[in-house]
Design a protein around this motif. Structure first.
Motif, short mmCIF file in Angstrom:
data_model
loop_
_atom_site.label_atom_id
_atom_site.label_comp_id
_atom_site.label_asym_id
_atom_site.label_seq_id
_atom_site.Cartn_x
_atom_site.Cartn_y
_atom_site.Cartn_z
N ASN A 351 0.83 -1.21 0.00
CA ASN A 351 0.00 0.00 0.00
C ASN A 351 0.87 1.27 0.00
OD1 ASN A 351 -2.39 1.46 -0.02
ND2 ASN A 351 -2.50 1.57 2.21
N LEU A 352 1.81 1.32 -0.93
CA LEU A 352 2.73 2.46 -1.01
C LEU A 352 2.23 3.47 -2.03
CD1 LEU A 352 6.10 0.47 -1.18
CD2 LEU A 352 4.99 1.41 0.86
N PRO A 353 2.31 4.77 -1.70
CA PRO A 353 1.91 5.79 -2.68
C PRO A 353 2.91 5.94 -3.82
CG PRO A 353 2.73 6.84 -0.69
CD PRO A 353 2.66 5.37 -0.40
N TYR A 354 4.19 5.64 -3.54
CA TYR A 354 5.21 5.73 -4.58
C TYR A 354 6.43 4.92 -4.16
CZ TYR A 354 7.14 9.37 -1.49
OH TYR A 354 7.65 10.05 -0.41
N VAL A 355 7.27 4.61 -5.15
CA VAL A 355 8.51 3.88 -4.90
C VAL A 355 9.65 4.61 -5.61
CG1 VAL A 355 9.75 1.70 -5.21
CG2 VAL A 355 7.30 1.68 -4.74
N PRO A 356 10.76 4.92 -4.92
CA PRO A 356 11.89 5.61 -5.56
C PRO A 356 12.65 4.70 -6.51
CG PRO A 356 11.97 5.81 -3.15
CD PRO A 356 10.98 4.74 -3.47
N VAL A 357 13.18 5.31 -7.55
CA VAL A 357 14.05 4.62 -8.50
C VAL A 357 15.47 5.13 -8.28
CG1 VAL A 357 14.53 4.16 -10.93
CG2 VAL A 357 12.16 4.48 -10.17
N ILE A 358 16.42 4.21 -8.10
CA ILE A 358 17.79 4.59 -7.79
C ILE A 358 18.77 3.84 -8.68
CG2 ILE A 358 17.30 5.18 -5.37
CD1 ILE A 358 18.41 2.40 -4.60
N THR A 359 20.01 4.32 -8.72
CA THR A 359 21.09 3.60 -9.39
C THR A 359 21.70 2.60 -8.41
OG1 THR A 359 22.82 5.15 -8.71
CG2 THR A 359 21.60 5.67 -10.73
N THR A 369 4.75 6.21 -9.32
CA THR A 369 3.55 6.52 -8.55
C THR A 369 2.35 5.82 -9.16
OG1 THR A 369 2.91 8.43 -9.87
CG2 THR A 369 4.53 8.82 -8.13
N ARG A 370 1.23 5.95 -8.48
CA ARG A 370 -0.01 5.42 -9.07
C ARG A 370 -0.35 6.17 -10.35
NH1 ARG A 370 -1.21 4.72 -3.43
NH2 ARG A 370 -1.52 2.51 -3.00
N GLY A 371 0.02 7.45 -10.37
CA GLY A 371 -0.17 8.22 -11.60
C GLY A 371 0.64 7.65 -12.76
N SER A 372 1.82 7.07 -12.44
CA SER A 372 2.63 6.44 -13.47
C SER A 372 1.85 5.29 -14.12
CB SER A 372 3.93 5.89 -12.88
OG SER A 372 4.67 6.87 -12.21
N MET A 373 1.12 4.53 -13.28
CA MET A 373 0.33 3.43 -13.82
C MET A 373 -0.77 3.93 -14.74
SD MET A 373 -0.07 0.71 -10.69
CE MET A 373 -0.49 1.89 -9.41
N VAL A 374 -1.42 5.03 -14.31
CA VAL A 374 -2.52 5.57 -15.13
C VAL A 374 -1.99 6.02 -16.48
CG1 VAL A 374 -4.20 7.43 -15.30
CG2 VAL A 374 -3.86 6.25 -13.11
N ARG A 375 -0.84 6.72 -16.47
CA ARG A 375 -0.27 7.18 -17.73
C ARG A 375 0.13 6.01 -18.62
NH1 ARG A 375 1.85 10.89 -14.26
NH2 ARG A 375 3.82 9.76 -14.08
N LEU A 376 0.69 4.97 -18.00
CA LEU A 376 1.09 3.80 -18.78
C LEU A 376 -0.12 3.15 -19.43
CD1 LEU A 376 3.17 1.71 -19.70
CD2 LEU A 376 2.79 0.50 -17.53
#
Length: 388
Positions: A351-359, A369-376
Motif C-alpha cells: 500500500n505504497l503511494p510511490y517507490v523511488p528509482v535509484i542507481t 507513482t499510481r499516476g505512473s500506472m494511469v499514464r502507462l
C-alpha cells in the motif's frame, strides 16, 4: 562581504526610491531581494555595480568603497543577468559568452576552453551550440547562455535582475533548479531580484523583503515563514494551505508483452529537498508542489529518505529541527532498468503511494507513482474504453 550602509536614493523630482538601507550580504550565498513593483529592489541591486549611485551612504565590497573604483573595471568583475537576456543577435553563442574575457584580454585558448566548460555546465553541448545564433535557441536556452556569460570572467559576485520572469513555468522551474545546482558547485555571491515569493523560497539562502524603498525583513526562508515581521509580510507570503492527499488503491491488472522499465515510466522531478531545509520552508514546498511528503536527497543526489507531513508537523514548533531530524528511510526502492512490474508489486502489496528509482550507487533518479500506472495504461490502451 557586500555592505550597504545608510543608503538613500532621491531623484530630482523629489521621489525617494530608497530610505536609509542597511544590508550585509554574506559571501557565497544567494541573496534574494523581493517585494512589490516599485519597492526599490532593482535600484538596491544596481547600487552594487554603480549603475545607480546613492544620494547618501556607501557601498563596500570586501571593505572597499566602490565609489573610489573605476565603474567600468568594477562592472567587468561583476556578472550581470537581466530579464531580457541581452544577447548580441549578430554574434554566435560562443562569441556572446566570450565578450568579457576578450575585454579582459584573456588568451584565446583560455577563452575557448572557458566557453566550452560553461556550455557543458548548463547542458548545452559545445559542438551543437557554439556556432549557433541567439535566434536559433529557445527562450530557456538563451537565458542559460545569459547566465553563463555572466560567469565567463569568473566573477565573485553575480547580479540577476528578474532573470527568469519572462519564461514559461516549465522553463522557469528548470532554470531555478539549474541555478541551485550551479551554486552548489561554484559558491558565488548572487544578488537575485524577483517579485515571486515561491521563487525566493526555493532558491534563496537569504531573503530581503522590501516595501516603499525600505527593508521590511531580512532572514532565511525558514525564518521569514516562521516569523513574519508584520501584516504586510504575512500578506505578501500568503497563507499556507497544507493539503493531505489520500492515495486510492489501484486494482488495474496488466497483460503487456513488452513490460516497460521503471526508467520509462517514472516521474523524474518529484518534490525533493536537502536534509538541511527547515521545517517551515519544507511545509511551504509541500504546499507549492501539492504533496504530503518530501523525498530527501543530499547534494550529490544520493537518496536519504523521505519526510511525511505528519513527521514535519510533529516537530514544527522546534525551530532547530530540519528535515534531517524528521525523515525516515524507505523500506522499498527499485533499481534503474528494473521491470515496471517490480515497483507495481511493491506498491500493491504494501500500500505504497510511490517507490523511488535509484542507481546501483543509490543515486536518486525519480519515482514510480499510481499516476505512473494511469499514464502507462493510457499509452497502452488509448482507445480501449474504461478500465474498471
Amino acid at each position: 562581504m557586500i555592505q550597504l550602509k545608510n543608503i538613500s536614493k532621491r531623484y530630482n523630482d523629489g521621489f525617494e526610491a530608497l530610505k536609509n538601507i542597511h544590508l550585509e550580504l554574506e559571501d557565497g550565498k544567494i541573496h534574494v531581494i523581493i517585494g512589490p513593483s516599485g519597492c526599490g529592489k532593482s535600484t538596491t541591486m544596481k547600487l552594487i555595480n554603480r549603475l545607480i549611485t546613492p544620494s547618501e551612504g556607501k557601498v563596500h565590497i570586501n571593505k572597499e568603497d566602490i565609489a573610489q573604483k573605476n565603474p567600468v573595471e568594477l562592472r567587468r568583475k561583476i556578472g550581470y543577468v537581466i530579464q531580457s537576456i541581452g544577447l548580441f543577435p549578430h554574434m554566435t553563442i560562443a562569441d556572446n559568452v566570450a565578450v568579457v574575457p576578450k575585454l579582459l584580454k584573456w588568451e584565446e585558448n583560455k577563452i575557448q576552453g572557458k566557453v566550452n566548460e560553461l556550455l557543458n555546465l548548463v547542458h548545452l553541448e559545445p559542438e551543437t551550440y557554439r556556432n549557433r545564433y541567439p535566434s536559433e535557441l529557445s527562450g530557456g536556452q538563451q537565458q542559460r547562455v545569459g547566465v553563463i556569460r555572466a560567469l565567463a570572467a569568473e566573477p565573485d559576485i553575480i547580479l540577476m535582475d528578474e532573470p527568469f520572469s519572462a519564461l514559461d513555468p516549465i522553463s522557469r522551474e528548470q532554470l531555478q533548479d539549474e541555478l541551485i545546482n550551479l551554486q552548489e558547485e561554484l559558491k558565488k555571491t548572487i544578488i537575485f531580484v524577483t517579485h515571486d515569493m515561491d521563487e525566493a523560497i526555493k532558491i534563496a539562502d537569504n531573503i530581503i523583503l522590501m516595501k516603499d524603498g525600505e527593508v521590511i525583513q531580512v532572514g532565511s526562508p525558514d525564518a521569514i515563514l516562521r516569523h513574519p515581521a508584520n501584516d504586510f509580510v504575512k500578506e505578501f507570503i500568503g497563507k499556507k494551505r497544507l493539503k493531505d492527499h489520500a492515495s486510492a488503491e489501484s486494482g488495474i491488472s496488466m497483460d503487456i508483452e513488452d513490460i516497460p522499465t521503471v526508467d520509462e515510466v517514472m516521474i523524474e522531478k518529484p518534490a525533493t529537498a536537502y536534509p538541511e531545509r527547515g521545517l517551515a520552508a519544507a511545509l511551504k514546498l509541500m504546499e507549492q508542489r501539492k504533496v504530503d511528503s518530501l523525498i530527501v536527497i543530499d547534494h550529490q543526489k544520493l537518496l536519504l529518505g523521505y519526510a511525511p507531513i505528519l513527521n514535519v508537523l510533529g516537530q514544527y514548533r522546534d525551530e532547530s529541527k530540519t528535515l534531517k531530524d524528521v525523515m525516515q528511510p524507505f523500506s522499498f526502492t527499485v533499481q534503474s532498468n528494473s521491470p515496471f512490474t517490480v515497483a507495481l508489486d511493491y506498491m500493491s502489496q504494501h500500500n505504497l503511494p510511490y517507490v523511488p528509482v535509484i542507481t546501483e550507487e543509490n543515486k536518486f533518479l525519480g519515482v514510480i507513482t499510481r499516476g505512473s500506472m494511469v499514464r502507462l495504461m493510457a499509452d497502452v490502451f488509448p482507445t480501449e474504453g474504461e478500465v474498471i
